[in-house]
Write a protein that holds these residues in place. Sequence first.
Motif, short mmCIF file in Angstrom:
data_model
loop_
_atom_site.label_atom_id
_atom_site.label_comp_id
_atom_site.label_asym_id
_atom_site.label_seq_id
_atom_site.Cartn_x
_atom_site.Cartn_y
_atom_site.Cartn_z
N GLU A 1 -19.98 -34.18 -9.21
CA GLU A 1 -19.92 -35.54 -9.75
C GLU A 1 -21.25 -35.98 -10.34
O GLU A 1 -21.32 -36.98 -11.05
CB GLU A 1 -19.44 -36.55 -8.69
N ASP A 2 -22.31 -35.22 -10.05
CA ASP A 2 -23.62 -35.56 -10.62
C ASP A 2 -23.96 -34.72 -11.85
O ASP A 2 -25.09 -34.77 -12.35
CB ASP A 2 -24.71 -35.41 -9.55
N MET A 3 -23.02 -33.95 -12.32
CA MET A 3 -23.24 -33.15 -13.54
C MET A 3 -23.48 -34.09 -14.72
O MET A 3 -22.92 -35.18 -14.77
CB MET A 3 -22.01 -32.27 -13.76
N GLU A 4 -24.33 -33.64 -15.65
CA GLU A 4 -24.64 -34.47 -16.83
C GLU A 4 -24.68 -33.59 -18.08
O GLU A 4 -24.93 -32.39 -17.98
CB GLU A 4 -26.01 -35.11 -16.66
N PRO A 5 -24.52 -34.22 -19.25
CA PRO A 5 -24.54 -33.42 -20.48
C PRO A 5 -25.77 -32.52 -20.62
O PRO A 5 -25.64 -31.38 -21.06
CB PRO A 5 -24.48 -34.50 -21.57
N TRP B 1 -25.17 -29.42 -18.76
CA TRP B 1 -24.25 -28.50 -19.45
C TRP B 1 -25.06 -27.55 -20.32
O TRP B 1 -24.78 -26.35 -20.40
CB TRP B 1 -23.27 -29.24 -20.37
N ASP C 1 -14.71 -31.53 -9.15
CA ASP C 1 -14.56 -32.87 -9.73
C ASP C 1 -14.73 -32.88 -11.24
O ASP C 1 -13.96 -33.51 -11.96
CB ASP C 1 -15.59 -33.83 -9.12
N THR C 2 -15.78 -32.24 -11.73
CA THR C 2 -16.04 -32.29 -13.18
C THR C 2 -16.00 -30.89 -13.80
O THR C 2 -16.55 -30.67 -14.87
CB THR C 2 -17.42 -32.92 -13.47
N TYR D 1 -14.75 -30.67 -17.42
CA TYR D 1 -15.71 -31.13 -18.42
C TYR D 1 -16.71 -30.00 -18.74
O TYR D 1 -17.02 -29.72 -19.90
CB TYR D 1 -16.50 -32.34 -17.91
N TYR E 1 -14.32 -36.13 -25.40
CA TYR E 1 -15.61 -36.70 -25.03
C TYR E 1 -16.70 -35.61 -25.02
O TYR E 1 -17.78 -35.78 -25.60
CB TYR E 1 -15.52 -37.38 -23.65
N PRO F 1 -19.14 -37.54 -16.95
CA PRO F 1 -20.45 -37.02 -16.57
C PRO F 1 -21.64 -37.76 -17.18
O PRO F 1 -22.66 -37.92 -16.52
CB PRO F 1 -20.40 -35.57 -17.04
N HIS G 1 -14.90 -40.13 -6.43
CA HIS G 1 -16.35 -40.00 -6.57
C HIS G 1 -16.82 -40.55 -7.90
O HIS G 1 -16.06 -40.67 -8.85
CB HIS G 1 -16.77 -38.54 -6.46
N PRO H 1 -20.91 -40.53 -10.15
CA PRO H 1 -22.27 -39.98 -10.04
C PRO H 1 -23.12 -40.82 -9.08
O PRO H 1 -23.03 -42.04 -9.08
CB PRO H 1 -22.81 -40.07 -11.47
N ASN H 2 -23.96 -40.15 -8.32
CA ASN H 2 -24.84 -40.86 -7.39
C ASN H 2 -25.79 -41.81 -8.10
O ASN H 2 -26.22 -42.81 -7.53
CB ASN H 2 -25.59 -39.86 -6.51
N LYS H 3 -26.09 -41.51 -9.37
CA LYS H 3 -27.01 -42.39 -10.11
C LYS H 3 -26.41 -43.77 -10.37
O LYS H 3 -27.13 -44.70 -10.72
CB LYS H 3 -27.42 -41.74 -11.44
#
Lengths: 451, 451
Positions: free
Chosen positions: A153-157, A160, A186-187, A190, A409, B324, B351, B353-355
């Motif tokens: 859930e904390d993955m970000e572009p 990637w 979760d992600t 994506y 997205y 994400p 869930h 993101p924790n941010k």
Amino acid sequence: MGGDYYGYRGVAAELLRSAGAVPGDRVEISSGGRRFAGILMPREALYGDRPFIVVKLDNGYNVGVRVSPDSVVRVLEKRRVVERKPMAAAGPGAKDLPRVKLLGTGGTIMSRVDYETGAVKPLLSVSDLLEWVPELRDIAAIDAAEILSIFSEDMEPRLWGRVAEHVYRALVDEGYDGVVVAHGTDTMAYTAAALAFAVRNPPAPIVLVGAQRSSDRPSTDSALNLVAAFLAAARGPFAESVIVMHGETGDGAAYVHRGVKARKMHTSRRDAFQSINDKPIAVIDPYSGEIRITGRILRRRGDPGGPVLMNRFEEKVALIKIYPGISPEVIDYYIDHGYKGLVLEGTGLGHAPNKLLGSIERAVEEDIVVVMTSQCLFGRVNMHVYATGRRYLHAGVLPGGDMLPETAYVKLSWALGVAGDPGEAKRLMLENIAGEYNPRHTLDLYPRWGI
Amino acid sequence: MGGDYYGYRGVAAELLRSAGAVPGDRVEISSGGRRFAGILMPREALYGDRPFIVVKLDNGYNVGVRVSPDSVVRVLEKRRVVERKPMAAAGPGAKDLPRVKLLGTGGTIMSRVDYETGAVKPLLSVSDLLEWVPELRDIAAIDAAEILSIFSEDMEPRLWGRVAEHVYRALVDEGYDGVVVAHGTDTMAYTAAALAFAVRNPPAPIVLVGAQRSSDRPSTDSALNLVAAFLAAARGPFAESVIVMHGETGDGAAYVHRGVKARKMHTSRRDAFQSINDKPIAVIDPYSGEIRITGRILRRRGDPGGPVLMNRFEEKVALIKIYPGISPEVIDYYIDHGYKGLVLEGTGLGHAPNKLLGSIERAVEEDIVVVMTSQCLFGRVNMHVYATGRRYLHAGVLPGGDMLPETAYVKLSWALGVAGDPGEAKRLMLENIAGEYNPRHTLDLYPRWGI
């Protein structure tokens, strides 16, 4: 008296030791007039001195039960050793085994509670992995690297992009015959889409795998998923970014889903991942090792076209769900905060309230790329049928075809990251890059609901 | 020469007249070196003088083809008259027919192209409706009122309140035995949920119905859906807000979905509506008139509990899809713009993101009600399993159970509209008001995907 007992000390250790309870057992704790039943968990050493015993309740919740010398611990059922039928028919002789690189990013699949030591151990050394799933020895020569250690859930572009670089290096510079990316579920879809766009013309399979149930549960899917994922990476004929997860068919097969056409469709089932608007590429029997092709393979090992790494992702892209009360000011917010792309998860054939039209027109005028998808998920956008759709088309909104909102997205983030200007990004959005558009829908692509 | 021909005049009328083409015919127009084939459409009189002929192409798109005296129109196929097998077994004698009120709000089902006059006619006079679907005479004594005339993508929370008031009046003040609400399909499920919350303890069925294919198409579902909807309203034993739409089973049955548990899952199929995390309440055979109960009925006609109208909906509620790259500033936007409620469409078991946690904590501190749902759609949120979920719970986020994100959004708008304070709204959110929580999931609630 005392001494460390699976991380417990003092009164908690004393109670557990005299009951003969070890982590993994189902226990009942009577304390202060209340009773708790659940699976005994080991204690993190840091907290071992506190008078609490940790049990996992049936709802999955861990609770710490306060205990005193008067409390009673009773073992209801001894820990079940998870017995597994051996999987995967032997491959060719060890010398000829395909080489597969495992990239760890975190998630349920890459950790397990070690009941002997009480620690939650990441499974990232190859020897740990092979000890736990020895069948993998027959499938591939495995190397592993931990490239991230996050909850998905904390993955970000931008991450990637990093994963894509590791995948590209492993397949192209290091010449592996396939890559397995262990990822939280979760992600995962994506990231699978991101890798499909960022690693163009891959020479071999890019396989994402995860687990819906951790390896300390009898119903865990992690061993089966890992075996199937390594089979896919080592022997699969498809050179695409795919998700390999449990298919929940009677005999425990795994499905291979095209990364750009897959979605997590259930919060807890092992067959949570499903192909949407496309068929799974293959079904893998982890016991026989058979890979049965069930869908379209868009790129095969050895197909022409040299691999290219295009791993820049634009962060200023939003995925906006459309709902009846949405205000045009929400769209204005994104325009005024420097966003470069908006994916609308519209209604029906690709609609949004007519009151948003002015803001969307403004977004397009300011060179923001706007793409329409549908929250129906199944079927394709057709903005020609009704007046509202035609108005949005006329305003310059790009129709997203049968792309999933999530894939659109990711793709827009990629297109804006790699293109020199918005016009080029628009052209990329309409092009079928990695099978994200399926031109042919058959009736059986819509699942059957039971009644 | 000239004269009005289905709205066409001048050269267009001349060409059509000499070809013997009437609206609904499949025609080919050769003009300026290009050819177009499609269904001939009537012309709106306002534009009749312009030298264009309008055809509906196979993709559903209407195009105006510029014509000159040199153009050629050819009839490829004469208009197919849509033949229908008569539906609905005769009811009791006309004197004893149940009384059903039809409330029109707009949408595909309530309009049809009249090929004789060329006009798009709303079907809101009862005599029009009975002329078109004469079977309805045997099902109910029908009165009708047009309460809105909008595309359903333009539906808004304050309009839900208006529809609810009309439904309440018809069932309670006017004593109808059932209500049918004709509604566009795009946001029908949102409105069905709104009526379930706003009309508490209804004495009789509230039936939403629509059409995926307009009545000028041979594959139209509007007659079948209307017959089934009136059967449900007149004879259904359930006193709940339901959606009645085509089920696409072999013999053309319709399903009755609980309004709070239904979703439009396909952009174009006639069986687009499906129950999620619940079974359809019933299957209706419009030919025999049989209503077969397949699911749980939560409230029956005549059940105790007097009807109450609670039709205030708070507009400052947002449905936010988690992805994400989402920025905490998006959450801040809603806090800073006076929003009272946020529904997060999170990932997996619930869930985000924790941010985002800091902004969510701030939202809760400012008395904004925040609810977590899952973009998986199937299954239920469980925020106890992983650390991230526990952090969001600890921050004061309410778990949405197995509620659909869309239902949670409608419910939060309602709860904040009718409650005196956020604490009361939170209590309502956790209470099972209209079956939006299904405590018991069986394995067969997850549809089967074909391979």
